[in-house]
Design an enzyme around this catalytic site. Sequence first.
Site, PDB file in Angstrom:
ATOM      1  N   PRO A  25       5.155  11.303 169.914  1.00  6.20           N
ATOM      2  CA  PRO A  25       6.087  12.325 170.394  1.00  6.20           C
ATOM      3  C   PRO A  25       5.379  13.660 170.595  1.00  6.20           C
ATOM      4  CG  PRO A  25       6.581  11.679 168.114  1.00  6.20           C
ATOM      5  CD  PRO A  25       5.506  10.782 168.588  1.00  6.20           C
ATOM      6  N   CYS A  27       6.466  17.542 171.842  1.00  2.00           N
ATOM      7  CA  CYS A  27       7.374  18.584 172.328  1.00  2.00           C
ATOM      8  C   CYS A  27       6.779  19.231 173.571  1.00  2.00           C
ATOM      9  CB  CYS A  27       7.544  19.672 171.284  1.00  2.00           C
ATOM     10  SG  CYS A  27       8.677  19.228 169.986  1.00  2.00           S
ATOM     11  N   ALA A  59      10.306  15.220 169.726  1.00  2.00           N
ATOM     12  CA  ALA A  59      11.312  15.625 168.740  1.00  2.00           C
ATOM     13  C   ALA A  59      12.569  16.087 169.474  1.00  2.00           C
ATOM     14  CB  ALA A  59      10.762  16.753 167.882  1.00  2.00           C
ATOM     15  N   GLN A 101      12.310  10.195 169.270  1.00  2.00           N
ATOM     16  CA  GLN A 101      12.224  10.766 167.920  1.00  2.00           C
ATOM     17  C   GLN A 101      13.435  11.672 167.684  1.00  2.00           C
ATOM     18  OE1 GLN A 101       9.265  13.863 166.926  1.00  2.00           O
ATOM     19  NE2 GLN A 101       8.577  12.533 165.269  1.00  2.00           N
ATOM     20  N   TYR A 188       9.349  19.588 158.810  1.00  2.52           N
ATOM     21  CA  TYR A 188      10.713  19.785 159.303  1.00  2.52           C
ATOM     22  C   TYR A 188      11.715  19.342 158.229  1.00  2.52           C
ATOM     23  CZ  TYR A 188       8.190  20.971 163.471  1.00  2.52           C
ATOM     24  OH  TYR A 188       7.318  21.590 164.342  1.00  2.52           O
ATOM     25  N   ARG A 236       8.779   8.670 160.884  1.00  4.52           N
ATOM     26  CA  ARG A 236       7.487   9.387 160.866  1.00  4.52           C
ATOM     27  C   ARG A 236       7.402  10.198 159.579  1.00  4.52           C
ATOM     28  NH1 ARG A 236       3.922  12.775 165.346  1.00  4.52           N
ATOM     29  NH2 ARG A 236       2.729  10.860 165.447  1.00  4.52           N
ATOM     30  N   LEU A 307      -6.347  12.262 166.207  1.00  2.00           N
ATOM     31  CA  LEU A 307      -7.698  12.255 166.755  1.00  2.00           C
ATOM     32  C   LEU A 307      -8.252  10.842 166.974  1.00  2.00           C
ATOM     33  CD1 LEU A 307      -8.766  14.963 167.576  1.00  2.00           C
ATOM     34  CD2 LEU A 307     -10.375  14.908 165.690  1.00  2.00           C
ATOM     35  N   ARG A 330      -2.657  14.097 172.204  1.00  2.21           N
ATOM     36  CA  ARG A 330      -3.456  14.942 173.109  1.00  2.21           C
ATOM     37  C   ARG A 330      -4.302  14.120 174.072  1.00  2.21           C
ATOM     38  NH1 ARG A 330      -5.581  18.429 168.166  1.00  2.21           N
ATOM     39  NH2 ARG A 330      -5.394  16.334 167.296  1.00  2.21           N
TER      40      ARG A 330
HETATM   41  C1  LIG Z   1       1.839  19.208 172.658  1.00  2.95           C
HETATM   42  C2  LIG Z   1       2.151  18.510 171.366  1.00  2.95           C
HETATM   43  C3  LIG Z   1       3.461  18.382 170.949  1.00  2.95           C
HETATM   44  C4  LIG Z   1       3.768  17.687 169.773  1.00  2.95           C
HETATM   45  N1  LIG Z   1       5.082  17.474 169.452  1.00  2.95           N
HETATM   46  C5  LIG Z   1       5.395  16.632 168.440  1.00  2.95           C
HETATM   47  C6  LIG Z   1       6.728  16.191 168.238  1.00  2.95           C
HETATM   48  O1  LIG Z   1       7.626  16.467 169.030  1.00  2.95           O
HETATM   49  N2  LIG Z   1       6.968  15.398 167.169  1.00  2.95           N
HETATM   50  C7  LIG Z   1       5.973  15.002 166.323  1.00  2.95           C
HETATM   51  O2  LIG Z   1       6.247  14.287 165.353  1.00  2.95           O
HETATM   52  N3  LIG Z   1       4.706  15.365 166.524  1.00  2.95           N
HETATM   53  C8  LIG Z   1       4.391  16.144 167.570  1.00  2.95           C
HETATM   54  N4  LIG Z   1       3.082  16.431 167.830  1.00  2.95           N
HETATM   55  C9  LIG Z   1       2.024  15.812 167.022  1.00  2.95           C
HETATM   56  C10 LIG Z   1       1.523  14.546 167.707  1.00  2.95           C
HETATM   57  O3  LIG Z   1       2.555  13.584 167.832  1.00  2.95           O
HETATM   58  C11 LIG Z   1       0.339  13.911 166.948  1.00  2.95           C
HETATM   59  O4  LIG Z   1       0.771  13.474 165.702  1.00  2.95           O
HETATM   60  C12 LIG Z   1      -0.823  14.890 166.779  1.00  2.95           C
HETATM   61  O5  LIG Z   1      -1.063  15.640 167.966  1.00  2.95           O
HETATM   62  C13 LIG Z   1      -2.114  14.148 166.395  1.00  2.95           C
HETATM   63  O6  LIG Z   1      -2.432  13.192 167.358  1.00  2.95           O
HETATM   64  P1  LIG Z   1      -3.562  13.445 168.508  1.00  2.95           P
HETATM   65  O7  LIG Z   1      -4.852  13.774 167.796  1.00  2.95           O
HETATM   66  O8  LIG Z   1      -3.621  12.145 169.249  1.00  2.95           O
HETATM   67  O9  LIG Z   1      -3.116  14.587 169.368  1.00  2.95           O
HETATM   68  C14 LIG Z   1       2.742  17.151 168.977  1.00  2.95           C
HETATM   69  C15 LIG Z   1       1.424  17.332 169.386  1.00  2.95           C
HETATM   70  C16 LIG Z   1       1.115  17.979 170.570  1.00  2.95           C
HETATM   71  C17 LIG Z   1      -0.319  18.073 171.008  1.00  2.95           C
END
Ligand SMILES: Cc1cc2nc3c(=O)[nH]c(=O)nc-3n(C[C@H](O)[C@H](O)[C@H](O)COP(=O)(O)O)c2cc1C
Length: 390
Positions: A25, A27, A59, A101, A188, A236, A307, A330
Amino acid sequence: MTEPALLQPLTLRGITLPNRLVVAPMCQYCVTDGMVGDYHLVHLGRFALGGFGLVLVEATGVSADGRISPGDVGLWDDAQVPGLARVAAFLREHGSVPGIQLAHAGGKASTLRPWDGHGPVTAADARPGDEPWTTVSPSGVPMGEGWPAPHPLTVAELADVREAFVAAARRALTAGFQVAEVHAAHGYLLNQFLSPLTNTREDGYGGSLENRMRFPLEVVDAVRAAWPADLPLVVRVSAVDASRDGTTLEDTVAFARELKARGVDAIDVSGGGIGTGWEHPIGYGYQVPYAAAIREQAGIPTMAVGLVVDAHQAEAIVAGGQADLVAVAREAQDDPNFAVHAARELTGGSYDAYPVQAGPRLAGRDRLLQRLGPWTGPDPVRTEQPSTPA
Ligand SMILES: Cc1cc2nc3c(=O)[nH]c(=O)nc-3n(C[C@H](O)[C@H](O)[C@H](O)COP(=O)(O)O)c2cc1C
């Protein structure tokens, strides 16, 4: 070549995910009154075309005051269903399982969109029409320096929040989603109940771990009862708070055992959100060990995140039994085709996982490129005579 573990289907209740790659997820902070439109159709739709088995919508506020920012997606009103239904239908039509989510930000609600600044919206920096609102939390502990003290939820108000999660889950079902994820991570509202740093209540919802888990488990029970028996429910979690003084992995394993007993099908294992800085090891796959520990000790499927940037890295997580699913956030923003690229990389260059509109044409181009060798420049044109002249 053995079939890559990452490309194996996974069945959870009545739903089969075509592979193990998930869009986490994310945002986008860019809707008004919680209503999604064309932006989300394109933003999320490209992940289905990119081959992800499960795409989780960001979210989604179960109530207006549960939004992180005024730009969040919502499901507190029936009018918000059609926009999300379009997204869910597109994802299904193009081979992904649509998930969503469900979230309440609690004391971390009413914040600025990230590109407007950080921290809570104030009357001085609110965009026109974006009034700051009073936030809620277990005990009224401010979420950091400069944050307002949230209103501590009464027991009667807890029931309202729980029912808001249920109503949002019902709307998600109406919209066509097949996986619901309850957000109990990242500091949260539900995470605020779980963490001893933000939950200082003296009633049955605070104190011992058993009491701190009580409200999140009540929410999960109520959502599970409303969510059809043939559809999976995911939760989560933040395996550990950002601060070492908060929730521990042992606490989260205990929580995961309770979630399993209540019919939760998988734990999406993230971390952090409470405390000032991340006080744990950081690096590639830094949260994978938490997913592995929860999977092993609670005996429940897990989703690893954090990551993961490479197809072979993702494959090693699933093949090594550390998690059942791998979510990327990302990396998916950078490469919405990450899943088909991973499939290609793990299957010796095959384009089979690509959409039919693209795969065969790309395979044809590949044969030509292989014959030509790499373009080395500087001349943009380098041709050869056809092998069979017309
Ligand atoms: C732009 C952005 C928005 C995010 N929004 C949410 C969200 O809505 N809900 C959530 O649980 N995590 C959110 N995250 C966290 C990601 O779901 C993820 O757990 C975190 O970025 C680590 O993963 P990655 O290294 O693949 O980016 C967000 C991350 C990014 C980069």
